[in-house]
Design a protein around this motif. Sequence first.
Motif: not given
Length: 659
Positions: A275-286, A391-393, A435-436, A635-636
Amino acid sequence: MPGRQPDPQGLPPFNIQHSSAGRDTMLAWERFLTDDPHGIDPVRNFVVSSWLRSRELGINPRGRAAPLAARGDAMEHLRERHADLLGAAADVFATSAPLFGGSRSLMLLTNPDGIVLDAVGDHQTLDAGQSIHLMQGGDWREDTVGTNGIGTALATRRPAQVHASEHFCEGIKAWTCAAAPIFALGTGEVLGILDISGPTSTYQRNNLSLAVSIARQIEMVMNERASRERMRLLEACLERMTATDVAGLVAIDREGRLVHNSGRLPDLVPLGHRLPGLDAQATVDDWAVSLPAPLRADWFNVIRVDGRAIGAVLVIPEKPLARSVAVADAAEAGFSAIIGQSPELEQALTRTRQLRGKRVPVLIEGETGVGKELFARALHGEMRDSHPFIVFNCGAVVKELLASELFGYVRGAFTGATSGGAIGRFEQAHGGTLCLDEIGEMPLDLQSILLRVLEDGVIYRLGSGQPHPVDVRLVAMTNRHLLEEVAAGRFRRDLYHRLSVTRIQPPPLRERAGDVPLLIAHFNRQLAARHGVPERLFAEPILALLGDYDWPGNVRELRNLVESLLLMAETEQVTEAEVTDLLERSGGHPGAAAAGERSGASLEDAERAAILQAMRACHGNLAEAARCLRISRSTLYRKMERYGLAPRGSDSAVDALRA
């Protein structure tokens, strides 16, 4: 003299073992470099094709070694990212290691970018391989080192055996290699390369067959694991189908690929595609904050097996829950997710409606958990159906990678960059909204670049001087007092004034008189349907008790409390003991709002309290606390250090709980 045999790759017969074959190939290579059309007949067709690609890529034929793409911590991070591939290969590597001892040969495993993740074999040959970086971290793509087994197998998606003078670079012609791609089930995506290499004296034609056989073994292990996980995701879908008010279900595996789609969402990608926008390197929770339209974050449920996220299921409700006030038009749809009628909330909503559709930067300031992203989505407004919302954190990635994530990069811009480069979040959001989140986490040097982008509407990808115009509406979000950050020298004053011309300040829940019962009713109905459990009854004394609570975690804390009450229900009616126990375990104090204990608290104080509350609720488990707060673990950690909740070098979350 050995007889001529068929090429194992289906190409014309050749006799590479003939005593003159090596000299013929070397002569052909030298003539190829001088554009002499004669003398290349003894060279196999696929090798000549690879030579042509290597020359077009500008590879130096006098090169002595492959580049090193990663070492030290970077290498460890790379191995962590490909833990599944390494795990699938672990048994065959452990079994093969003794067999390769004394053979003067190596067996190597690479990631999909041709970077070596692991190597086993003869110790003397392992040492020799380091001279050409045939070792962990070595980058063996064709576009970095020319014709070689690993790179050519990647380029052609076929097994490749490259011997001696057939290599393009002079420094590796003393080696022979046989490589086979490892493919993903169903999609045909290349997951990595299995390679067998050694000095030219170790050449054997059956090395290629051996490499293919081992690659297939690794594929079988990976595909079996993937099949089990997908079956578990489908089981999760079946479990949720028994719930009422469910119109459909979408299942996504942990690579971001669509596994199942039922219901009313025909415009998603085909099954098996990411799916577009889902970064494979990010965690599923993100992923919840990066879902493409029409998927929504409040439908998102992470599925875990033995504590490990294997994907997510999105539960599509039969009738989306709306506010008590009817939605007047499509442009109002983004406001339906913001529940409440208090004057303080309506003031923020009025401000949001005034700014909706206006192409100016907007700064959204508010405590953790107040719903800043919901306001950002409402701002996106009438553009939501046909324009991207990205959206990007800014606090979710290390600062060294932040520029590449925002502005993109071209091939070769930095070590580890993908061969084709990549566009950044600004280009992804072109024509829509970027959205930053956590804008206060952005390093000062990038703040100046961001200011220039806002002024000129142009970005430059890393490693390129080519301008790329972007039409983006920027929404910045923060839970800090940015003026205090300016005074402390951590945020540029000119950028602050550029962002804060238009501001929205969602009120904390303790200031929204009368909204708590509305939110409880909303979450009670929504979460009961999601989990397939009955709604619970909240009597007036319970509502009064919750109305007096100070809610340091804001709406997010209230949602979590209602979910806990639903999942741990023993009676239909919520009891005071249940509520008091949950609030005390979260570190809050019933009645604190009525006593005015939190008046005048800063955003930082509220954020610190929310972190402490989440950590206590999760009994010191930082991963769970990050999920509760809906922020990344990195981030935490950074916020804990900022607020003195975790001293440097502390390995225990108990230290933070006692701070």
